[in-house]
Write an enzyme that holds these catalytic residues in place. Structure first.
Site, PDB file in Angstrom:
ATOM      1  N   GLY A 100       0.826  -1.211   0.000  1.00 34.88           N
ATOM      2  CA  GLY A 100       0.000   0.000   0.000  1.00 34.88           C
ATOM      3  C   GLY A 100       0.849   1.246   0.000  1.00 34.88           C
ATOM      4  O   GLY A 100       2.054   1.193  -0.286  1.00 34.88           O
ATOM      5  N   ASN A 101       0.231   2.380   0.285  1.00 36.32           N
ATOM      6  CA  ASN A 101       0.965   3.640   0.376  1.00 36.32           C
ATOM      7  C   ASN A 101       0.380   4.469   1.507  1.00 36.32           C
ATOM      8  O   ASN A 101      -0.620   4.081   2.113  1.00 36.32           O
ATOM      9  CB  ASN A 101       0.917   4.378  -0.963  1.00 36.32           C
ATOM     10  CG  ASN A 101      -0.501   4.693  -1.381  1.00 36.32           C
ATOM     11  OD1 ASN A 101      -1.168   5.497  -0.756  1.00 36.32           O
ATOM     12  ND2 ASN A 101      -0.976   4.014  -2.421  1.00 36.32           N
ATOM     13  N   ARG A 102       0.990   5.604   1.785  1.00 36.92           N
ATOM     14  CA  ARG A 102       0.633   6.356   2.981  1.00 36.92           C
ATOM     15  C   ARG A 102      -0.444   7.424   2.748  1.00 36.92           C
ATOM     16  O   ARG A 102      -0.704   8.240   3.621  1.00 36.92           O
ATOM     17  CB  ARG A 102       1.891   6.998   3.581  1.00 36.92           C
ATOM     18  CG  ARG A 102       2.807   5.955   4.223  1.00 36.92           C
ATOM     19  CD  ARG A 102       4.110   6.583   4.713  1.00 36.92           C
ATOM     20  NE  ARG A 102       3.886   7.823   5.409  1.00 36.92           N
ATOM     21  CZ  ARG A 102       4.613   8.928   5.246  1.00 36.92           C
ATOM     22  NH1 ARG A 102       5.609   8.935   4.391  1.00 36.92           N
ATOM     23  NH2 ARG A 102       4.336  10.003   5.926  1.00 36.92           N
TER      24      ARG A 102
END
Ligand code: CTP
Length: 403
Positions: free
Chosen positions: A212-214
């Protein structure tokens, strides 16, 4: 909750609460100012208010029935229906008693239930004697209301009911209406359909893990909220938002880049403006394990095999219909300003967008924070705007370029 939506002409549904003070006669002027500005006014008057101003006067000026009784219209659930429909709630005059009721959230009359059932901006115009306005109880109640985002207009200083003079006079009707309409802001996106993606996609590795990413989705949700406030109909394609989506948006929840791609293509057909603020995974695992990946079965190092995901934005831009406007975002870690602009210009051209919102991200910057600093480029890579501040004001600045 029912979504408050302006009608196609940008007409607001204004609930005007009138409470029992001598200044109630001036509320007729407030109703008139909203009607003259083209809005639909529904008066909710307390019993006390109707001792100071006549129901027929208010009905003639507002062009709608006046509501007073909590037990009227029960079948249509009027005690919450008005609040849910309202785009704006204004109480003028607001007596010391009403202010105390609002501060504690009392719902003993129709105005109280209407206010509690509404998510629309609330604007009040206090009117009372100076001693009552300056009493610590009223001062504390006003502070409570302000802290909840209620807008207080006035009171003015001047001649009160008797011979006394001082602060407590209700502001002039035109001033109250203008201040209330300013809270709602410009209505320059009425009739526009805006499709916004927000959040960050997640690509599963196995049933319990993902890449995922932030991205928190804060900027995308702020864009949706700002567009709704300006009168647009908004569809929000949301990937793992860490914040609440605005209730008035049509929400489409997605997980992966492929799901986001499908949802955006489907809803793009009806959109006048598309804003891609989601952080989309560029790569996903070639295969998703059926069961949990077990470390003993893998050994000391795990090599993941990843494949490219579709470029959603480039796809939307290449199949755009005439007149459709497309906005992309670019999250970059490049520290050098000139180089950042060059990367942005190249990305704007490569994606085929009308506007590209470039922001710098890093370990401590951009993602998840309440503020943002952006540079907006046009399709040719020219800087057309710069904005910094909370994500709501950055959202409005971006929408200014589209309105
Ligand atoms: N985007 C997209 N589909 C992808 C990746 C990105 O639609 N698979 C969109 C993003 O929503 C954003 C824009 O493209 O609006 C730019 O995203 P960004 O991550 O900055 O750029 P990339 O396309 O990933 O390019 P690079 O890897 O060179 O940074």
């Amino acid at each position: 909750m029912t979504a408050p939506m302006p009608d196609a002409a940008g007409r607001l549904t204004v609930v005007l609460g009138i409470t029992g003070g001598i200044a109630a006669y001036k509320a007729v002027g407030v109703a008139r100012a909203f009607v003259v500005a083209g809005h639909d006014v529904h008066v909710v008057a307390t019993e006390g208010a109707l001792k100071f101003v006549g129901r027929p006067t208010l009905e003639a000026i507002s062009r709608n029935p006046v509501h007073t009784d909590l037990y009227e219209g029960v079948a249509e659930v009027r005690h919450v229906a008005l609040g849910q429909r309202a785009d704006l709630v204004v109480i003028a005059p607001a007596t010391a008693h009403t202010i105390a009721s609002l501060a504690t959230g009392l719902a003993g009359d129709l105005l109280g239930t209407t206010v509690l059932a509404s998510s629309a901006p609330l604007v009040i115009a206090p009117a009372m004697h100076t001693e009552m306005w300056e009493h610590p109880a009223t001062v504390a109640n006003i502070a409570t209301l302000r802290s909840r985002g209620v807008t207080i207009v006035g009171p003015d200083s001047g001649r009160l009911t008797g011979t006394d003079v001082g602060p407590g006079r209700m502001s002039e009707p035109e001033e109250i209406a203008a201040a209330a309409l300013a809270v709602v802001g410009p209505r320059d996106l009425v009739g526009r359909r805006i499709l916004i993606s927000a959040g960050g996609t997640r690509e599963p590795l196995d049933p319990v893990r993902f890449l995922g990413n932030r991205s928190s989705g804060r900027q995308g949700a702020a864009l949706a909220r700002a567009a709704l406030a300006r009168g647009a109909a908004v569809t929000l394609v949301a990937a793992h938002l860490e914040v609440d989506a605005p209730a008035a948006a049509t929400l489409v929840e997605v997980g992966t880049a492929a799901e986001l791609d499908a949802a955006m293509r489907e809803h793009a057909v009806n959109a006048d403006i598309i804003i891609m603020s989601a952080a989309v995974a560029d790569f996903r695992p070639v295969a998703i394990a059926e069961g949990k990946i077990k470390k003993d079965a893998v050994g000391e190092t795990l090599t993941l095999s990843l494949e490219r995901t579709p470029d959603v934005l480039a796809g939307l831009a290449s199949s755009r219909r005439p007149g459709q406007r497309i906005v992309g975002f670019a999250a970059e870690t490049e520290p050098d300003d000139a180089r950042l602009l060059q990367i942005g210009a190249e990305k704007a051209a490569r994606k085929g967008v009308d506007l590209l919102v470039v922001n710098r991200v890093g370990w401590a910057e951009g993602f998840g924070s309440a503020t943002n600093t952006v540079i907006v480029l046009d399709g040719a890579g020219n800087v057309v705007a710069r904005a910094a501040g909370d994500k709501a004001s950055v959202a409005h600045r971006i929408l200014d370029l589209l309105a």
